[in-house]
Structures are given as C-alpha cells and as structure tokens.
Design a protein around this motif. Structure first.
Motif, mmCIF file in Angstrom:
data_model
loop_
_atom_site.group_PDB
_atom_site.id
_atom_site.type_symbol
_atom_site.label_atom_id
_atom_site.label_comp_id
_atom_site.label_asym_id
_atom_site.label_seq_id
_atom_site.Cartn_x
_atom_site.Cartn_y
_atom_site.Cartn_z
ATOM 1 N N ASP A 297 -60.107 5.007 -60.089
ATOM 2 C CA ASP A 297 -59.968 3.683 -59.455
ATOM 3 C C ASP A 297 -59.497 3.805 -58.009
ATOM 4 O O ASP A 297 -59.975 3.085 -57.131
ATOM 5 N N ILE A 298 -58.562 4.700 -57.752
ATOM 6 C CA ILE A 298 -58.035 4.851 -56.392
ATOM 7 C C ILE A 298 -59.076 5.504 -55.484
ATOM 8 O O ILE A 298 -59.226 5.107 -54.313
ATOM 9 N N LEU A 299 -59.828 6.464 -55.988
ATOM 10 C CA LEU A 299 -60.905 7.064 -55.179
ATOM 11 C C LEU A 299 -61.983 6.028 -54.859
ATOM 12 O O LEU A 299 -62.511 5.982 -53.740
ATOM 13 N N TYR A 300 -62.305 5.181 -55.833
ATOM 14 C CA TYR A 300 -63.262 4.086 -55.607
ATOM 15 C C TYR A 300 -62.713 3.151 -54.529
ATOM 16 O O TYR A 300 -63.428 2.779 -53.589
ATOM 17 N N TYR A 301 -61.451 2.795 -54.663
ATOM 18 C CA TYR A 301 -60.848 1.861 -53.716
ATOM 19 C C TYR A 301 -60.787 2.455 -52.313
ATOM 20 O O TYR A 301 -60.976 1.759 -51.313
#
Length: 190
Positions: free
Chosen positions: A68-72
């Motif tokens: 999720d953080i890499l996507y964000y």
C-alpha cells in the motif's frame, strides 16, 4: 552503628537507587524517542525521494503495509506531490510516531482550490524497525464529492485505471482528469 544510622543509610540508599533507575528509564525513553524520530525521518525522506528502492529498504519489516505504501508513493509521485511543510513529528508513545506532511498536489489544483493537504503517516516502530504504516489526510469535503461524482457520472475514467495495485500513475492521472471535469460543471467557488 546505631539503628537510626542504619535505617537512615538504608533509606538513603533506596532513594538513590530509585532515582537512578528512573534516570536510566528516562534516558532509555529519550533515546527510544530519538531513534524513532530518526527512523521516521528516514521513512519520510525515502517516501518523498520517489525512489522505490530507497522506500523498500525502510519497509523491510512492514509486511502488511509495504504494498500500500509503495502504491501510494507512486500515486504521490505521479500526482506531483511537492512537500510544502514537514511538520514536527508527534511521538504518541514508545512505538507510534505520527508524521504530518503538508503537500501541494495536482488533485487540489484540478479542483482549483487554494488548499494544501496534510497527509499523516502513522508509523509503528518496534525494535528500531517500521512494522506498519497507516495514513490519514485532511482532504477537504470537495475532494470526496468529486470522487463520488466520478464514480456516478464518469466511472469509465477510473474503473480500469484504478484497478489493481499496478496502476497508481494511471489512477491518479484519471482522477485528476475527472476532477477537472467535475470542476468544469461545478462553477461555484470552493
């Protein structure tokens, strides 16, 4: 040595012992807070460098949050997030650090509002490792209205672009396009 002197000496010794334990505990807490602040700063620096490898290196133990953080991060990069202000980190306790970061981005620009969003990263740090990250934001109500408008009136803009976890750039660009269309038909000043 009299009983009085022994008792006084014993009490004095216990008092020194208690105070020294408290100082050690206080120093440990202070060191922990400093370490957690340094770890949080390393995370924020990696996130806003928009370098995936740098970010991955600080997320090695954040198994549930990593994707999720890499996507964000990619969403933020493609949405042209620019740090306006890195607010002071908030040490909530020995394992939770809040990192509020105020950014200027294409989403608010598309809505034609003079507002910089503050995204807050909630980092759980245990044994000097980031274990999980949650995010929150102070997006204005118009942001959510525009997202709902896209879903109801232009779902084709974001359905494919925002499907799955591999398309953050396409998703944010489609969202910006939808926001521009929403703004064009909503001429009321926000």
């Amino acid at each position: 040595m009299s009983k009085f002197n022994k008792a006084t000496l014993l009490i004095f010794g216990l008092l020194i012992n208690m105070l020294s334990c408290k100082n050690v505990s206080h120093k440990r807490d202070s060191i922990n807070k400093t370490l957690n602040s340094d770890i949080a700063l390393e995370f924020i620096t990696a996130f806003y460098s928009f370098n995936k490898n740098s970010l991955q290196s600080v997320l090695t133990d954040a198994d549930d949050s990593r994707s999720d953080i890499l996507y964000y991060q990619k969403w933020a990069e493609c949405g042209n997030y620019k740090v306006v202000k890195q607010n002071d980190f908030i040490i909530k306790n020995d394992s939770l650090v809040l990192c509020p970061i105020t950014v200027k981005d294409d989403l608010m620009g598309a809505l034609e509002i003079d507002f910089n969003v503050t995204d807050t990263f909630h980092l759980t740090i245990i044994n000097e490792k980031i274990k999980s990250i949650e995010t929150s934001s102070n997006d204005p109500e118009i942001f959510y209205e525009a997202k709902d408008w896209i879903k109801q009136n232009k779902p084709e803009l974001t359905e494919n672009a925002c499907e799955g976890t591999l398309t953050p750039c396409e998703c944010v660009k489609a969202t910006v396009k939808g926001f521009i269309e929403f703004r064009a038909i909503n001429t009321v000043k926000f």
